[in-house]
Design a protein around this motif. Structure first.
Motif, PDB file in Angstrom:
ATOM      1  N   ALA A  11       0.726  -1.203  -0.046  1.00  0.00           N
ATOM      2  CA  ALA A  11       0.090   0.034  -0.008  1.00  0.00           C
ATOM      3  C   ALA A  11       0.732   1.143  -0.017  1.00  0.00           C
ATOM      4  O   ALA A  11       0.528   2.336  -0.570  1.00  0.00           O
ATOM      5  N   ALA A  12       1.852   1.366   0.809  1.00  0.00           N
ATOM      6  CA  ALA A  12       2.798   2.323   0.818  1.00  0.00           C
ATOM      7  C   ALA A  12       3.752   2.547  -0.436  1.00  0.00           C
ATOM      8  O   ALA A  12       3.955   3.664  -0.945  1.00  0.00           O
ATOM      9  N   ARG A  13       4.193   1.508  -0.849  1.00  0.00           N
ATOM     10  CA  ARG A  13       5.172   1.671  -2.343  1.00  0.00           C
ATOM     11  C   ARG A  13       5.220   0.437  -3.172  1.00  0.00           C
ATOM     12  O   ARG A  13       6.342   0.012  -3.650  1.00  0.00           O
ATOM     13  N   GLY A  14       3.878   0.123  -3.425  1.00  0.00           N
ATOM     14  CA  GLY A  14       3.594  -1.156  -4.340  1.00  0.00           C
ATOM     15  C   GLY A  14       3.932  -0.920  -5.839  1.00  0.00           C
ATOM     16  O   GLY A  14       4.244  -1.660  -6.451  1.00  0.00           O
ATOM     17  N   THR A  15       4.085   0.334  -6.271  1.00  0.00           N
ATOM     18  CA  THR A  15       4.425   0.571  -7.661  1.00  0.00           C
ATOM     19  C   THR A  15       5.636   0.066  -8.005  1.00  0.00           C
ATOM     20  O   THR A  15       6.005  -0.164  -9.132  1.00  0.00           O
ATOM     21  N   VAL A  39      -4.392  -2.102  -4.771  1.00  0.00           N
ATOM     22  CA  VAL A  39      -3.575  -1.944  -3.280  1.00  0.00           C
ATOM     23  C   VAL A  39      -2.168  -1.317  -3.609  1.00  0.00           C
ATOM     24  O   VAL A  39      -1.709  -0.497  -3.094  1.00  0.00           O
ATOM     25  N   ALA A  40      -1.491  -1.943  -4.642  1.00  0.00           N
ATOM     26  CA  ALA A  40      -0.037  -1.522  -4.978  1.00  0.00           C
ATOM     27  C   ALA A  40      -0.169  -0.428  -6.029  1.00  0.00           C
ATOM     28  O   ALA A  40       0.919   0.127  -6.319  1.00  0.00           O
ATOM     29  N   ARG A 106      -4.850   8.615  -0.815  1.00  0.00           N
ATOM     30  CA  ARG A 106      -4.440   7.020  -1.327  1.00  0.00           C
ATOM     31  C   ARG A 106      -5.342   5.987  -0.893  1.00  0.00           C
ATOM     32  O   ARG A 106      -5.817   5.288  -1.655  1.00  0.00           O
ATOM     33  N   PHE A 107      -5.884   6.072   0.179  1.00  0.00           N
ATOM     34  CA  PHE A 107      -6.565   5.015   0.691  1.00  0.00           C
ATOM     35  C   PHE A 107      -8.015   5.084   0.060  1.00  0.00           C
ATOM     36  O   PHE A 107      -8.626   4.236  -0.141  1.00  0.00           O
ATOM     37  N   ALA A 108      -8.302   6.421  -0.274  1.00  0.00           N
ATOM     38  CA  ALA A 108      -9.878   6.562  -0.903  1.00  0.00           C
ATOM     39  C   ALA A 108      -9.735   5.958  -2.170  1.00  0.00           C
ATOM     40  O   ALA A 108     -10.497   4.937  -2.752  1.00  0.00           O
ATOM     41  N   ALA A 109      -8.537   5.868  -2.990  1.00  0.00           N
ATOM     42  CA  ALA A 109      -8.202   5.505  -4.192  1.00  0.00           C
ATOM     43  C   ALA A 109      -8.407   3.977  -4.027  1.00  0.00           C
ATOM     44  O   ALA A 109      -8.820   3.299  -5.043  1.00  0.00           O
ATOM     45  N   ASP A 165      -6.407  -7.611   7.358  1.00  0.00           N
ATOM     46  CA  ASP A 165      -5.826  -7.538   5.997  1.00  0.00           C
ATOM     47  C   ASP A 165      -6.236  -5.982   5.527  1.00  0.00           C
ATOM     48  O   ASP A 165      -5.429  -5.250   5.267  1.00  0.00           O
ATOM     49  N   LEU A 166      -7.479  -5.397   5.696  1.00  0.00           N
ATOM     50  CA  LEU A 166      -7.837  -4.236   5.315  1.00  0.00           C
ATOM     51  C   LEU A 166      -7.301  -3.212   6.211  1.00  0.00           C
ATOM     52  O   LEU A 166      -6.851  -2.067   5.832  1.00  0.00           O
ATOM     53  N   PHE A 167      -7.061  -3.547   7.368  1.00  0.00           N
ATOM     54  CA  PHE A 167      -6.579  -2.583   8.381  1.00  0.00           C
ATOM     55  C   PHE A 167      -5.032  -2.318   8.092  1.00  0.00           C
ATOM     56  O   PHE A 167      -4.529  -1.216   8.359  1.00  0.00           O
ATOM     57  N   ALA A 168      -4.272  -3.420   7.617  1.00  0.00           N
ATOM     58  CA  ALA A 168      -3.066  -3.418   7.304  1.00  0.00           C
ATOM     59  C   ALA A 168      -2.671  -2.326   6.208  1.00  0.00           C
ATOM     60  O   ALA A 168      -1.904  -1.531   6.092  1.00  0.00           O
ATOM     61  N   VAL A 169      -3.706  -2.509   5.090  1.00  0.00           N
ATOM     62  CA  VAL A 169      -3.684  -1.710   3.922  1.00  0.00           C
ATOM     63  C   VAL A 169      -3.806  -0.157   4.390  1.00  0.00           C
ATOM     64  O   VAL A 169      -3.330   0.635   3.669  1.00  0.00           O
ATOM     65  N   ALA A 170      -4.799  -0.245   5.390  1.00  0.00           N
ATOM     66  CA  ALA A 170      -5.187   1.269   5.805  1.00  0.00           C
ATOM     67  C   ALA A 170      -4.226   1.665   6.760  1.00  0.00           C
ATOM     68  O   ALA A 170      -4.411   2.971   7.265  1.00  0.00           O
TER      69      ALA A 170
END
Length: 236
Positions: A11-15, A39-40, A106-109, A165-170
């Motif tokens: 989520a932070a640097r998946g690109t 997510v990425a 970012r998380f809204a996206a 999992d969703l908490f980790a992404v957020a």
């Protein structure tokens, strides 16, 4: 490496992670490949997106399916997976953004992308205990707030994501005390399985859901299903 660490890192640097590796990782984590790409921060290829479907049918499908308990959802998922895969006529069109405004955080996206991966708009989602204005705001500027953990508990189930999992992404601290609000991930598993279905197949699935749940038809729109989160086998 733990799931939470992997997901928060993506989520932070998946690109920086190649799409092929993300597809492999999605299979390892039992997460839809389209979701992990979102997510990425990668685009989702057309073959992973749902076909164009009637919005009214989508809304009725989501509502009627949400009346099924866990055993009925399992039977319904088997029904969905037994349906033939039909090639969409013409070019595949990416589903529209699910809200009126584009995402500005970012998380809204990410949230909007997960909803769009299933072919839903905000109005097609099942009732989750959140107002429409709240949901629109969450896919526009969903920033950290005192309400975000409760909101995560509400949306994780229809998305088919485990809460942790969703908490980790957020990037939100997770506790075993958190529970889904109305619907658990087993409803969302059905929505994910139904991604390839056509409008006609969604109608057939909704009829099968009614047969399984013996839902009483009141003849008018009933926005709230019973919700079976309290009975979820994931939570003792």
């Amino acid at each position: 490496m733990e799931r939470a660490t992997i997901l928060s890192s993506l989520a932070a640097r998946g690109t920086d992670t190649a799409p092929q590796r993300l597809t492999e990782l999605a299979a390892e984590l039992d997460i839809p490949a389209a979701d992990l790409l979102v997510v990425a921060g990668h685009p989702v290829p057309a073959e992973l997106l749902p076909p164009k479907r009637d919005a009214k049918v989508m809304r009725q499908f989501a509502y009627r399916v949400s009346h099924c308990d866990h055993s009925q959802l399992a039977a319904l998922e088997n029904f969905v997976r037994s349906l033939p895969r039909v090639d969409a006529p013409g070019a595949v069109v990416q589903p529209a953004w699910p809200s009126r405004r584009p995402a500005e955080t970012r998380f809204a996206a990410v949230l909007g992308g997960l909803i769009r991966n299933r072919g839903f708009g905000i109005h097609e989602l099942p009732f989750m205990g959140l107002s429409l204005s709240t949901l629109h705001g969450m896919v526009w500027r969903w920033e950290p707030s005192p309400h975000r953990r409760q909101q995560l508990c509400a949306v994780a189930g229809p998305l088919g994501w485990p809460l942790a999992d969703l908490f980790a992404v957020a990037d939100e601290p997770h506790s075993e005390e958190f529970r889904p609000v109305l619907h658990c991930r087993h409803l969302g598993r059905l929505f994910a399985a139904a991604v390839p279905l056509t409008t006609d197949q969604l109608i057939d699935t909704a009829e099968e859901a009614d047969r399984l749940s013996v839902r009483e038809d009141h003849g008018v729109w009933q926005p709230v299903s019973q919700g079976f989160a309290e009975e979820c086998p994931d939570f003792p």
